[in-house]
Design a protein around this motif. Structure first.
Motif, PDB file in Angstrom:
ATOM      1  N   VAL A 277     -28.848   9.665  26.005  1.00  9.50           N
ATOM      2  CA  VAL A 277     -28.417   9.749  24.198  1.00  9.50           C
ATOM      3  C   VAL A 277     -27.010   9.347  24.169  1.00  9.50           C
TER       4      VAL A 277
ATOM      5  N   LYS B  77     -33.896  13.776  20.104  1.00 12.34           N
ATOM      6  CA  LYS B  77     -32.929  12.533  19.276  1.00 12.34           C
ATOM      7  C   LYS B  77     -33.026  11.264  19.958  1.00 12.34           C
TER       8      LYS B  77
ATOM      9  N   GLN C 175     -25.603   5.864  22.532  1.00 13.46           N
ATOM     10  CA  GLN C 175     -24.704   5.887  21.348  1.00 13.46           C
ATOM     11  C   GLN C 175     -23.328   5.119  21.516  1.00 13.46           C
TER      12      GLN C 175
ATOM     13  N   ALA D  66     -38.626  13.365  18.990  1.00 12.74           N
ATOM     14  CA  ALA D  66     -37.865  13.936  17.891  1.00 12.74           C
ATOM     15  C   ALA D  66     -36.955  14.964  18.151  1.00 12.74           C
TER      16      ALA D  66
ATOM     17  N   THR E 255     -33.547   7.632  20.100  1.00 14.55           N
ATOM     18  CA  THR E 255     -33.889   6.953  18.977  1.00 14.55           C
ATOM     19  C   THR E 255     -33.779   5.312  19.414  1.00 14.55           C
ATOM     20  N   TRP E 256     -34.447   5.223  20.514  1.00 16.39           N
ATOM     21  CA  TRP E 256     -34.767   3.858  20.911  1.00 16.39           C
ATOM     22  C   TRP E 256     -36.226   3.500  21.142  1.00 16.39           C
TER      23      TRP E 256
END
Length: 356
Positions: A267, A300, A271, A297, A302-303
């Protein structure tokens, strides 16, 4: 006249189709002994009954290979490395393995290799048995050193032979039989590429090409093999869609604790570099979709995520030979693999070098 004209129009290769012929003269061979030529798979190609120690076999081979000349009622046989050659076999029924074979350059090449290979191979076999029976300690360590030294001698001997006989089909056969000695696809490929085209007109050459191609899948420096799997919305996603970007293909699963512990590092990398031509494509080895989605979820992530929900039978994991997770590979914009199993600070450092 028409038949003659037709023959003249045929290509020379069609007219001059070559067959093999084996003429044998074995002293002491019992009359009516069935003599037959076999493939490595045990298929009989031709046969004849001996008379006064003599026999003749003939036919057409698909290509050069190691064949076995067998004799009903006799434990020993004669190895023949041949193509469609005219061969003469002379020997004695009391020692068939020592029979003299003439007429085939391939067979001469094979015997030349076996002469130096056999003593080294037999020594390795005896050492392996002794080492396995020996308890841990100095004696066992000493035996392992001798084993490794002998193994190195065998590799040097093989390499010397390949350099001496780069145009012989026997070289492809030898390299195929001993390919595991090299343990590295690049080392195997280097030796295979050193052979001449005349050495590659044999089934073992095709097998070597397959072995090298398969072994290089996922190797640093090789092109990443494209794949397609469904994302969380069940829509197909292909690796090739990300060409032009640096993409980290990350293998993980919701049930894998080390993977979940590594996720914060992934992550952080995402980011930091997502706006610098970098992204992540995660491949999950989950079985239950709910657990997969909950983990995405919760962590986290998010890709883009894909999975066929087949656990260790995941098609992409099998394609790339993934044996444990977490695992990853970093792919450059050109589709070439430039890093593997980069975690934590190592991943950050690699991306910093590439995307600073």
């Amino acid at each position: 006249m028409k038949k003659l004209l037709f023959a003249l129009l045929l290509p020379a290769t069609v007219i001059a189709q070559k067959n093999y012929a084996i003429k044998g003269n074995i002293k002491g061979l019992k009359d009516s002994t069935l003599v037959f030529l076999q493939t490595n798979q045990g298929n009989t190609l031709s046969q004849d009954y001996a008379k006064n120690g003599s026999f003749t076999l003939a036919g057409k081979l698909d290509g050069a290979d190691l064949y076995q000349l067998s004799f009903i009622g006799y434990k020993e046989g004669v190895e023949l490395f041949m193509d469609n050659d005219n061969i003469v076999v002379n020997g004695d029924a009391t020692n068939l393995k020592a029979a003299a074979v003439t007429g085939s350059q391939l067979h001469s090449d094979y015997i030349s290799f076996v002469k130096g290979f056999t003593p080294l191979s037999e020594k390795l076999g005896k050492l392996a048995g002794t080492i396995n029976a020996e308890k841990e300690g100095k004696k066992r360590d000493s035996l392992i050193n001798v084993f490794n030294s002998t193994r190195t001698k065998l590799m040097v001997y093989t390499d010397t032979y390949l350099k001496t006989k780069p145009g012989s089909a026997v070289s492809s056969f030898v390299l195929f039989q001993l390919n595991k000695l090299y343990g590295d696809a690049n080392a195997l490929e280097e030796r295979y590429n050193s052979l001449l085209p005349s050495a590659k007109n044999i089934v073992y050459a095709k097998e070597l090409e397959r072995i090298i191609s398969t072994a290089k899948i996922g190797a640093i420096g090789s092109m990443a093999v494209d794949f397609t799997q469904a994302d969380t919305a069940n829509k197909p996603v292909s690796l090739s869609q990300f060409k032009g970007k640096y993409v980290l293909v990350d293998f993980w699963a919701s049930w894998c604790r080390p993977c979940r512990m590594e996720n914060p590092n992934v992550v952080a990398a995402y980011q930091t570099y997502k706006d610098k031509n970098f992204t992540v494509l995660s491949v999950s080895l989950d079985q239950a979709k709910d657990n997969w989605l909950k983990a995405i979820a919760a962590d986290k992530l998010t890709w883009t995520h894909v999975s066929d929900l087949q656990y260790w039978s995941n098609a992409v994991a099998k394609l790339y030979g993934i044996q444990s997770i977490p695992a990853n590979m970093l792919i450059g914009p050109d589709g070439k693999i430039i890093g593997k199993d980069l975690r934590g600070e190592e991943l950050q450092q690699k991306l910093k070098e590439l995307l600073k």
